[in-house]
Scaffold this motif. Structure first.
Motif, PDB file in Angstrom:
ATOM      1  N   ALA A 190      17.326  22.279 -45.199  1.00 16.39           N
ATOM      2  CA  ALA A 190      16.756  22.535 -43.875  1.00 16.39           C
ATOM      3  C   ALA A 190      15.750  23.684 -43.920  1.00 16.39           C
ATOM      4  O   ALA A 190      14.673  23.616 -43.311  1.00 16.39           O
ATOM      5  CB  ALA A 190      17.874  22.843 -42.880  1.00 16.39           C
ATOM      6  N   LEU A 199      19.919  15.429 -44.507  1.00 19.40           N
ATOM      7  CA  LEU A 199      18.573  15.401 -43.925  1.00 19.40           C
ATOM      8  C   LEU A 199      17.736  14.267 -44.495  1.00 19.40           C
ATOM      9  O   LEU A 199      16.819  13.775 -43.834  1.00 19.40           O
ATOM     10  CB  LEU A 199      17.870  16.743 -44.158  1.00 19.40           C
ATOM     11  CG  LEU A 199      18.554  17.945 -43.514  1.00 19.40           C
ATOM     12  CD1 LEU A 199      17.858  19.227 -43.896  1.00 19.40           C
ATOM     13  CD2 LEU A 199      18.598  17.798 -41.999  1.00 19.40           C
ATOM     14  N   LEU A 239      20.067  21.620 -39.257  1.00 20.99           N
ATOM     15  CA  LEU A 239      18.746  22.170 -38.939  1.00 20.99           C
ATOM     16  C   LEU A 239      18.876  23.352 -37.988  1.00 20.99           C
ATOM     17  O   LEU A 239      18.242  24.400 -38.173  1.00 20.99           O
ATOM     18  CB  LEU A 239      17.868  21.085 -38.317  1.00 20.99           C
ATOM     19  CG  LEU A 239      17.290  20.031 -39.266  1.00 20.99           C
ATOM     20  CD1 LEU A 239      16.713  18.862 -38.468  1.00 20.99           C
ATOM     21  CD2 LEU A 239      16.219  20.647 -40.164  1.00 20.99           C
TER      22      LEU A 239
END
Length: 313
Positions: free
Chosen positions: A56, A264, A277
């Motif tokens: 992230a 992700l 995130l």
């Protein structure tokens, strides 16, 4: 998420940003932050949190290095880097056999995401370390902030095995911050008191700069009263050290490493991806360890002996 966005729209937007590399740029810390992610209790989301926070932050334009200190090599697998036997690894780093830049592999998941993998060689390293000079400082001696800056690294995450042996001690001596994942389940605080006491010993004898800067709640199930109670108990004990963002229990998060991916890449629009995130942004916004009066001390350790909400024991 802005006030006029629905949750579904926000998820779709963030997924699109991740998939196309258009995530908002994150501000860089003034100097590289070295963070050890540790919990002697297994199965709390330690490695999962390491790789997903790293991904992230890298997607936000920061240079991130994960050093896999766990002989199982799960972080290396999730980041998609080679960690077969014979691959230059964190073992060579600890033994001072190769410089850091020669051991870093670029992860395919982000342009500025790197990993020093763990191989099976690391399994016997604790025995070898016992007889070496500066056995607790082997990692600290090769993680020099100025060198990390020259390599473009803003964050170093040290993923530790679920134990408090020499590998974990090396990681804590090399770091300035400790992040502790705590799962929202029965026995959530089991062993945390001992971990805090060990951190205090390292502070006193080996690394006076070490602070527990972050506690992150993982495996949160909003459908159960238990998760809510455990989260409340952890926040009561540790205050502002606990991230506001909680990581939900998610099948997608568990599946992702099997495909050599972080959440992700595996499902950028999932609840788990959005949570990591948000957690990464929150950690980056803190820049440095939180103010001293909010830091966890071993005064909390005596209170952290409880294993869960009283009525659920």
């Amino acid at each position: 998420m802005s006030d006029d966005e629905t949750p579904i729209f926000a998820a779709a937007r963030q997924a699109n940003e991740v998939l196309h590399g258009d995530a908002p740029a994150l501000p860089r810390p003034e100097s590289p932050r070295i963070i050890t992610i540790a919990n002697q209790k297994g199965g709390v989301g330690k490695t999962t949190s390491t790789v997903n926070l790293a991904a992230a932050l890298a997607l936000g334009g920061l240079g991130v290095l994960v050093i896999d200190m766990d002989p199982q090599g799960n972080a290396s697998t999730a980041l998609g880097v080679d960690h077969r036997e014979g691959t230059p690894s964190s073992y060579e780093l600890l033994m001072w056999e190769s410089p850091l830049e020669d051991l870093m592999q670029k992860s395919p998941h982000a342009d500025r995401l790197f990993c020093v993998p763990a191989t099976i060689d690391l399994a016997g390293s604790e025995i070898e370390l016992v007889g070496l000079p500066q056995r607790e400082r082997r990692l600290a001696e090769v993680l020099i902030p100025e060198d990390l800056q020259s390599l473009g690294i803003d964050y170093v995450f040290l993923d530790c095995p679920p134990s408090l042996g020499l590998l974990t001690v090396n990681a804590m001596v090399a770091a300035r911050e400790v992040l502790i994942p705590i799962q929202c389940e029965y026995y959530a605080l089991e062993g945390v008191g001992q971990l805090l006491r060990n951190v205090e010993l390292i502070q006193q004898h080996l690394n006076t700069d070490l602070q527990i800067s972050t506690i992150m709640l993982t495996m949160y199930d909003g459908r159960t009263k238990l998760s809510e109670q455990v989260a409340g108990e952890v926040r009561k004990h540790f205050g502002e050290t606990v991230l506001r963002t909680v990581i939900p229990r998610s099948v997608k998060i568990s599946e992702a490493p099997g495909f050599g991916m972080t959440i992700l890449q595996y499902d950028a629009g999932s609840r788990g991806a959005l949570a990591y995130l948000d957690a990464a942004r929150e950690i980056n916004a803190r820049r440095e360890a939180v103010e001293p009066d909010h830091l966890v001390s071993t005064a909390s350790a005596g209170e952290a002996k409880g294993n869960g909400p009283e009525e659920n024991r």
